[in-house]
Design an enzyme around this catalytic site. Structure first.
Site, short mmCIF file in Angstrom:
data_model
loop_
_atom_site.label_atom_id
_atom_site.label_comp_id
_atom_site.label_asym_id
_atom_site.label_seq_id
_atom_site.Cartn_x
_atom_site.Cartn_y
_atom_site.Cartn_z
N ARG A 1 -14.17 -12.04 -18.05
CA ARG A 1 -14.47 -13.07 -18.70
C ARG A 1 -15.42 -14.20 -18.02
O ARG A 1 -16.04 -15.19 -19.04
CB ARG A 1 -13.29 -13.51 -17.92
CG ARG A 1 -12.26 -14.45 -17.28
CD ARG A 1 -11.15 -14.57 -16.79
NE ARG A 1 -11.65 -15.15 -15.73
CZ ARG A 1 -10.51 -14.89 -14.18
NH1 ARG A 1 -9.56 -15.21 -14.86
NH2 ARG A 1 -10.89 -15.12 -13.39
N SER B 1 -0.45 3.96 0.00
CA SER B 1 -1.58 5.34 1.23
C SER B 1 -1.17 6.00 2.34
O SER B 1 -0.99 7.02 2.41
CB SER B 1 -3.05 4.06 1.88
OG SER B 1 -3.77 3.99 0.91
N LYS C 1 -13.48 -3.91 1.02
CA LYS C 1 -14.51 -3.03 1.31
C LYS C 1 -16.56 -3.67 1.03
O LYS C 1 -16.99 -2.57 1.45
CB LYS C 1 -14.80 -2.28 -0.69
CG LYS C 1 -12.93 -2.22 -0.40
CD LYS C 1 -13.07 -1.27 -1.79
CE LYS C 1 -11.61 -0.98 -2.54
NZ LYS C 1 -10.93 -0.38 -3.56
N MET D 1 -6.69 0.09 -14.14
CA MET D 1 -7.22 0.36 -12.63
C MET D 1 -5.03 0.02 -11.86
O MET D 1 -4.95 0.61 -10.72
CB MET D 1 -8.00 -0.29 -12.64
CG MET D 1 -8.99 1.09 -12.93
SD MET D 1 -10.81 -0.03 -11.92
CE MET D 1 -11.26 1.03 -12.41
N ALA E 1 -16.19 -6.91 -13.37
CA ALA E 1 -17.31 -7.44 -13.12
C ALA E 1 -16.73 -6.91 -11.56
O ALA E 1 -17.68 -7.96 -10.92
CB ALA E 1 -18.05 -7.75 -13.32
N SER F 1 0.88 -1.55 -0.11
CA SER F 1 -0.28 0.08 0.33
C SER F 1 0.96 1.14 0.00
O SER F 1 2.02 0.95 0.96
CB SER F 1 -0.75 0.01 1.40
OG SER F 1 -2.00 1.22 0.99
N THR G 1 -8.92 -1.59 1.79
CA THR G 1 -8.59 -1.88 0.56
C THR G 1 -9.35 -3.41 0.33
O THR G 1 -9.09 -4.52 1.15
CB THR G 1 -7.17 -1.32 -0.10
OG1 THR G 1 -6.82 -2.23 -1.40
CG2 THR G 1 -6.30 -2.54 1.35
N ASP H 1 -13.49 5.41 -5.06
CA ASP H 1 -12.53 5.37 -5.94
C ASP H 1 -13.51 5.97 -7.32
O ASP H 1 -12.30 6.17 -8.28
CB ASP H 1 -12.64 4.11 -6.01
CG ASP H 1 -11.98 2.67 -5.23
OD1 ASP H 1 -11.19 3.27 -4.65
OD2 ASP H 1 -12.46 1.94 -4.90
P1 NAP Z 1 -12.32 -8.51 -7.88
O1 NAP Z 1 -13.04 -8.26 -6.90
O2 NAP Z 1 -11.63 -9.50 -6.96
O3 NAP Z 1 -12.38 -8.42 -9.51
C1 NAP Z 1 -11.58 -9.14 -9.98
C2 NAP Z 1 -11.53 -9.28 -11.55
O4 NAP Z 1 -10.76 -9.06 -12.79
C3 NAP Z 1 -12.75 -9.82 -12.41
O5 NAP Z 1 -13.97 -8.96 -13.07
C4 NAP Z 1 -12.63 -10.81 -12.60
O6 NAP Z 1 -12.83 -11.58 -13.92
C5 NAP Z 1 -11.18 -10.48 -13.26
N1 NAP Z 1 -9.58 -10.62 -13.34
C6 NAP Z 1 -9.07 -12.10 -13.20
N2 NAP Z 1 -8.12 -12.04 -13.08
C7 NAP Z 1 -8.34 -11.80 -14.51
C8 NAP Z 1 -7.27 -12.81 -15.06
N3 NAP Z 1 -6.60 -13.39 -15.51
N4 NAP Z 1 -7.91 -11.99 -16.43
C9 NAP Z 1 -8.68 -11.72 -17.45
N5 NAP Z 1 -9.87 -10.75 -15.69
C10 NAP Z 1 -9.58 -11.59 -14.48
O7 NAP Z 1 -11.27 -7.79 -7.56
P2 NAP Z 1 -11.56 -5.51 -8.10
O8 NAP Z 1 -11.18 -5.56 -6.71
O9 NAP Z 1 -12.18 -5.66 -9.08
O10 NAP Z 1 -9.71 -4.81 -8.11
C11 NAP Z 1 -9.23 -4.83 -9.98
C12 NAP Z 1 -8.18 -4.31 -10.27
O11 NAP Z 1 -8.40 -2.73 -10.47
C13 NAP Z 1 -7.50 -4.81 -9.47
O12 NAP Z 1 -5.86 -4.68 -9.92
C14 NAP Z 1 -6.96 -3.33 -8.50
O13 NAP Z 1 -5.74 -3.82 -7.79
C15 NAP Z 1 -7.64 -2.75 -9.20
N6 NAP Z 1 -7.86 -1.70 -8.33
C16 NAP Z 1 -7.01 -0.35 -8.53
C17 NAP Z 1 -7.43 0.84 -7.97
C18 NAP Z 1 -6.55 2.01 -7.76
O14 NAP Z 1 -7.06 2.83 -7.09
N7 NAP Z 1 -5.85 2.68 -8.78
C19 NAP Z 1 -8.90 0.94 -7.17
C20 NAP Z 1 -9.21 0.06 -6.98
C21 NAP Z 1 -9.24 -1.55 -7.63
P3 NAP Z 1 -13.66 -13.07 -13.36
O15 NAP Z 1 -15.49 -12.54 -12.89
O16 NAP Z 1 -14.15 -13.87 -14.52
O17 NAP Z 1 -13.27 -13.70 -12.01
#
Ligand code: NAP
Length: 268
Positions: free
Chosen positions: A155, A19, A68, A214, A131, A17, A64, A105
């Site tokens: 996916r 933060s 959440k 992201m 998603a 992190s 985080t 976010d």
């Molecule tokens: P999450 O709730 O675990 O969701 C993961 C998502 O990624 C799902 O849609 C999943 O698909 C998909 N996925 C995972 N591995 C994949 C792969 N190898 N190929 C294709 N799709 C894949 O996670 P999240 O909280 O949404 O976070 C997603 C990303 O956003 C992370 O990398 C996180 O670090 C980033 N993020 C960044 C910020 C920022 O401030 N920059 C803030 C929030 C999040 P399925 O549904 O098919 O499993």
């Protein structure tokens, strides 16, 4: 004498992190005095940690992965954004002891795209890939910018369908999306974490398409690299989103709005 207010980010894992350095920078910039820590908290300890933190005088928490949604469920009061996204990344307690939840976010993403990168979202055809919680947290703010359309692919298609239905936007099957093109493509999947690509093909790139991952890292993420290799000139990663969502949390807690540009320059 009043003690220095304590803030903390909690997640699991948490070592990555940024933060603490972001909030300490903001506090210095605003001539404010806060303590900001980071703590690894597993799912089983989450509720107790939050209660103990505020009972012992803690001023605010950033939340985080993977907490959440648990934070959302724990709140007494929710902002409109937090209620819509069913996820909370910022907590504070009011004088009556009510726990308030906000999700910064979406604002962070939009401010990064619009203010830091100078990209107009209005009338753009947006594709969100993913998603999960990250996608859920930003759709409301993107829709508020009046894009021409917002489409979601994932996916696992049924998750894209459920999310699209909830926010009244469009879910596409990957094959159908491959036959359309978009002006702004946002990778909200965790694919870059493992160096993979989300479902994507070059036919989806409209002329002047912008690509946003992201995820952020020191080197180009796999998605940013793919976009560059396919001729996209405007590529962005999520570092700016991280800084902007933190600035909004700082504003909520401290009442002063940090200037993010100097910090972004240092972090990059
Ligand atoms: P999450 O709730 O675990 O969701 C993961 C998502 O990624 C799902 O849609 C999943 O698909 C998909 N996925 C995972 N591995 C994949 C792969 N190898 N190929 C294709 N799709 C894949 O996670 P999240 O909280 O949404 O976070 C997603 C990303 O956003 C992370 O990398 C996180 O670090 C980033 N993020 C960044 C910020 C920022 O401030 N920059 C803030 C929030 C999040 P399925 O549904 O098919 O499993």
């Amino acid at each position: 004498m009043k003690s220095t207010p304590l803030y903390c980010v909690i997640g699991d894992p948490i070592t990555h992190s940024r933060s603490p350095e972001i909030h300490r920078f903001f506090a210095d910039q605003q001539a404010d005095s806060i303590k900001y820590e980071s703590k690894r908290v597993d799912e089983a300890s989450f509720q107790n940690f939050v209660r103990n933190f505020f009972e012992s005088g803690g001023a605010g928490l950033n939340i985080t992965l993977p907490h959440k949604e648990s934070a959302f469920l724990l709140c007494d009061e929710l902002s409109e954004r937090a209620a819509l996204s069913r996820a909370v990344n910022t907590l504070f307690m009011d004088d009556l002891g009510l726990l308030h939840g906000e999700n910064t976010d979406g604002l962070g993403l939009v401010r990064d795209i619009v203010n830091n990168h100078g990209i107009v979202i209005r009338n753009k055809r947006i594709l969100i890939i993913g998603a999960g919680g990250a996608a859920r947290g930003v759709i409301h703010d993107l829709v508020s910018c009046n894009p021409a359309s917002v489409s979601i692919i994932n996916r696992t298609h049924h998750r894209a369908e459920a999310l699209a239905k909830y926010f009244n936007v469009e879910a596409l099957k990957v094959k159908a999306a491959f036959e359309r093109n978009f002006d702004l493509i946002i990778n909200a999947t965790a694919s870059s974490l493992v160096g993979e690509l989300p479902p994507i093909c070059s036919a989806m790139l409209a002329p002047n398409c912008c690509c946003y991952d992201m995820m952020y890292s020191k080197e180009d993420t796999s998605f940013v690299r793919w976009a560059r290799e396919n001729g996209v000139s405007r590529t962005m990663d999520g570092l700016g989103m991280l800084v902007e969502q933190a600035a909004e949390a700082f504003f909520l807690w401290r009442g002063s709005r940090p200037i993010t540009a100097p910090l972004l320059k240092i972090l990059r």
